[in-house]
Scaffold this active site. Structure first.
Site, PDB file in Angstrom:
ATOM      1  N   TYR A   3       1.315  -0.879   0.317  1.00  0.00           N
ATOM      2  CA  TYR A   3      -0.182  -0.316  -0.257  1.00  0.00           C
ATOM      3  C   TYR A   3       1.203   1.450   0.198  1.00  0.00           C
ATOM      4  CZ  TYR A   3      -3.943  -3.304   0.112  1.00  0.00           C
ATOM      5  OH  TYR A   3      -5.488  -4.232   0.403  1.00  0.00           O
ATOM      6  N   PHE A  41     -10.093  -4.188  11.562  1.00  0.00           N
ATOM      7  CA  PHE A  41     -11.525  -4.216  10.730  1.00  0.00           C
ATOM      8  C   PHE A  41     -11.062  -4.860   8.963  1.00  0.00           C
ATOM      9  CE2 PHE A  41      -9.048   0.329  10.948  1.00  0.00           C
ATOM     10  CZ  PHE A  41      -9.125   0.491   9.476  1.00  0.00           C
TER      11      PHE A  41
END
Length: 411
Positions: free
Chosen positions: A123, A411
């Site tokens: 990322y 999450f």
């Protein structure tokens, strides 16, 4: 291949989620875990890539409020459930989903996107920087003792059913969110996450247990944990596995840890996610026997540089012009004047002819944003360039945080 990128329809969730599971190894989740993510999925923030009638890519987003230095809660997208089918790699599918997602975050007026990375190498090229780190430990409780503060004995501890005590635990958690950068204000439905306890993932440990810390009838802390019994020829050697522990003051905090250290028939205490500056490190008698380790946790991406830098406070006065590089979100490119202090901040674009004080990419800004990564450290690695003598020290001090940023759950 003609691939179609589109917003997820609720009727396609089952296939979309199965694509995600296969990409992460193909081991089916427990029904209660799958049901929770089904309930939490925001379909207008979920994307799928379809090759004909087959889903080959997934990406989702959660609507979060993230605590930042100074205590403000900032709207942020929690990037999640990202996958590309192994049959469709190296075709630009991930890039297309990241492009669509960040454009959507900008359209919604959210200044930040955050994620936890299954593979850290992925990322950075999309502008995400490592902004917080988590601490893990495996403690020999037969050889490590605790030194607790005055008032610890005044705290009352009692067992409680985890589900029945959830509201009390969430109230404690909510009070702590503004006090530490990187914490998430749990939206409705997310209170179910700490209670998730699939039997197939216990590995011989007990069901989830809860102990509340109380003073004058008020809940001032809690611990969620399990116990894995074990024995050998010499006797019991069980393990206490701490899932979550929060407290409103040092005495309640110490009382909970002391309880966990002293559970009968156990000799080990483990946890996998605590702040790197956890006060427990100052209570233990022998930090070497705590077998500490660290891991990257929350990645932060500034989607709107000006709004993001204005949303947080600064530990010391700062007035610098930042020359920001951001090829993936070019609207952030250019020079920004940041003027801030512990009370307020402004960050406005200035003419590119203005003299810059520091040069860095949006990835470095994301890493430093929560105060846990030093701009001076990034400069030592060649990732930040000082263009005005003294500017690096000024900005490094201002961007710091009195407490380390921490993401309490994934999450």
């Amino acid at each position: 291949m003609t691939a179609e990128l589109r917003e997820l329809d609720q009727s396609d969730w089952k296939q979309w989620y199965e694509t995600l599971i296969v990409a992460f190894g193909g081991v089916a989740e427990a029904p209660e875990e799958k049901a929770l993510w089904d309930a939490l999925t925001e379909f207008d923030r979920a994307l799928g890539i379809w090759d004909g009638d087959v889903c080959v890519g997934t990406a989702g987003g959660f609507s979060f409020r993230l605590s930042v230095p100074g205590g403000a809660l900032v709207d942020a997208t929690g990037v999640t459930m990202v996958s590309v089918a192994a049959t469709h790699r190296r075709r630009g599918l991930l890039t297309s989903m990241m492009r669509r997602q960040l454009d959507d975050v900008r359209r919604r007026g959210e200044a930040l996107a955050v994620l936890t990375a299954s593979e850290p190498a992925i990322y950075g090229r999309f502008g995400y920087g490592i902004a917080s780190t988590s601490l893990r430990a495996d403690i020999d409780t037969t050889r490590v003792r605790l030194s607790v503060p005055e008032g610890t004995d005044d705290v009352r501890l009692r067992y409680a059913d985890p589900a029945a005590a959830s509201a009390d635990c969430e109230a404690v958690y909510a009070r702590l969110v503004p006090t530490r950068p990187g914490m998430l204000a749990r939206q409705p439905g997310w209170e179910r996450l700490p209670l998730l306890d699939p039997e197939k993932e216990r590995d011989g440990a007990s069901p989830l247990q809860c102990v509340l810390a109380e003073r004058d009838g008020e809940t001032v802390g809690y611990a969620l944990f399990s116990v894995k019994p074990d024995w050998d020829f010499q006797g019991p050697k069980g393990e206490v596995r701490v899932k979550q522990l929060d407290a409103l003051d040092p005495a309640a905090y110490a009382a909970l840890w002391r309880f966990l250290f002293d559970i009968d028939l156990t000799s080990r205490l483990t946890f996998r996610n605590r702040p790197v500056d956890d006060p427990l490190l100052h209570l233990v008698s022998d930090v070497r026997r705590c077998d500490l380790g660290f891991r990257d946790s929350l990645y932060v991406r500034l989607v709107d540089v000006g709004a993001a830098l204005e949303a947080r406070a600064y530990r010391a006065p700062v007035d610098v012009v930042l020359d920001v590089r951001d090829s993936f979100c070019p609207w952030n490119e250019g020079r920004w004047r940041l003027h801030g202090d512990p009370r307020s901040a402004s960050c406005k674009r200035v003419d590119d002819a203005a003299s810059a004080d520091l040069s860095l990419s949006v990835r470095e800004l994301g890493a430093a944003y929560l105060g846990g990564t030093s701009l001076a450290g990034l400069a030592a690695a060649g990732r930040v360039r000082e263009l005005r003598p003294g500017a690096l020290a000024e900005a490094d001090l201002a961007f710091g945080s009195a407490v380390a940023p921490w993401l309490p759950h994934g999450f």
